[in-house]
Design an enzyme around this catalytic site. Structure first.
Site, short mmCIF file in Angstrom:
data_model
loop_
_atom_site.label_atom_id
_atom_site.label_comp_id
_atom_site.label_asym_id
_atom_site.label_seq_id
_atom_site.Cartn_x
_atom_site.Cartn_y
_atom_site.Cartn_z
N GLY A 22 0.75 -0.97 0.06
CA GLY A 22 0.04 -0.15 0.08
C GLY A 22 0.94 1.32 0.05
CE LYS A 41 8.73 -1.25 2.23
NZ LYS A 41 7.63 -2.13 1.73
CG ASP A 144 5.40 -5.72 6.92
OD1 ASP A 144 4.60 -6.21 6.98
OD2 ASP A 144 5.93 -5.41 5.67
#
Length: 289
Positions: A22, A41, A144
């Site tokens: 997202g 990332k 995460d």
């Protein structure tokens, strides 16, 4: 989204996207300076609707946390080697060692549910990484933990990857938490119900172990919290009694807290080293049932 062949910072040539969420994506890239593969990332703050005025604060926070991550050294963590932001501050990039191998989601997809001994052996390695992160001052919360973020090299070494949602300090706030939710693996507090801390990572690890042992997605934490998950949490192919026994034994060894929403958070007090002691973990779990 970054295009294959594009170059960041006159240094990193994007090869392919490895995953997308997202808030951004993670890419495999080639470091033209060090002549090696890296993982990048990307967090896109525009996805959070952050105002231009807040970009400066977000950038300063990212700088602090990236420097802290770059100081980490552990056998089960990739090294963070660089970080940067776009000139307007709308995108953040964290550059890490690229880890060869499959992630646990890929392995389970290929093989089906894992034998308990193998699953626990891999989870215990992740426990070591989390113990290291949580013992920093201030503690570092990954936020995460899921099979896709745990990779196993061809040599069998386990790495906890993707620090895109990590935060430094259990009480700190981050700009990246709002969209940093993975159904089945994120605990209730990550849905803005409360602040995340070390237990949030342990919950994700317990949910990961559930997925490894059953080959199925864990039930959504909010449905566990409000009681709507019911028997859907039990794999249809497994008798309830067998499933309960497997969960009691295996999650106690690796990371119990998949079911901590049914108990006070104070129940989650076992250290990772204790979880590696099978008899102690089993006794603790059974005595609490």
């Amino acid at each position: 989204m970054l295009v294959a062949g594009s170059v960041l910072e006159n240094r990193y040539r994007i090869e392919e996207m490895l995953g997308q969420g997202g808030m951004g994506a993670i890419y495999r890239a080639y470091d033209n300076r060090l002549h090696k593969l890296v993982a990048i990332k990307e967090n896109t703050l525009a996805a959070l609707g952050i105002s231009p005025e807040a970009m400066g604060a977000a950038r300063a926070q990212f700088e602090r946390e990236a420097l802290m991550l770059a100081s980490l050294r552990h056998a089960n963590l990739p090294n963070v080697i660089d970080h940067f932001v776009t000139p307007d501050g709308s995108s953040q990039y964290l550059v890490m060692d690229y880890i060869e191998g499959e992630d646990l989601a890929q392995i389970v997809s290929r093989t089906g549910p894992l034998p308990e001994k193998q699953a626990v052996a891999w989870v215990v390695q992740v426990c070591g990484a989390l113990d290291y992160l949580h013992s920093r001052q201030p503690p570092i919360i990954h936020r995460d933990i899921k099979p896709q973020n745990i990779k196993v090299t061809p040599e069998g070494q386990v790495f906890l990857v993707d620090f895109g949602l990590a935060k430094v300090g259990a009480s700190s706030k981050t700009m990246t938490g709002a969209l940093g939710v993975t159904p089945g693996f994120s605990p209730p507090e990550q849905y803005k119900i409360g602040g995340t801390d070390e237990r949030s990572d342990v919950y994700g690890l317990g949910a990961t172990l559930y997925a490894l042992l059953t080959g199925q997605m864990p039930p959504e934490s909010l449905s566990l919290l409000d009681g709507t998950a019911g028997r859907s949490a039990i794999p249809r192919t497994m008798p309830a009694v067998h499933f309960a026994m497997m969960v009691r034994q295996s999650i106690a060894v690796g990371a119990l807290v998949f079911g901590y929403v049914w108990r006070p958070p104070s129940f989650v007090l076992l250290t990772y080293s204790e979880l590696d002691q099978h008899s102690l973990a089993r006794r603790t779990l059974l005595s609490s049932s």
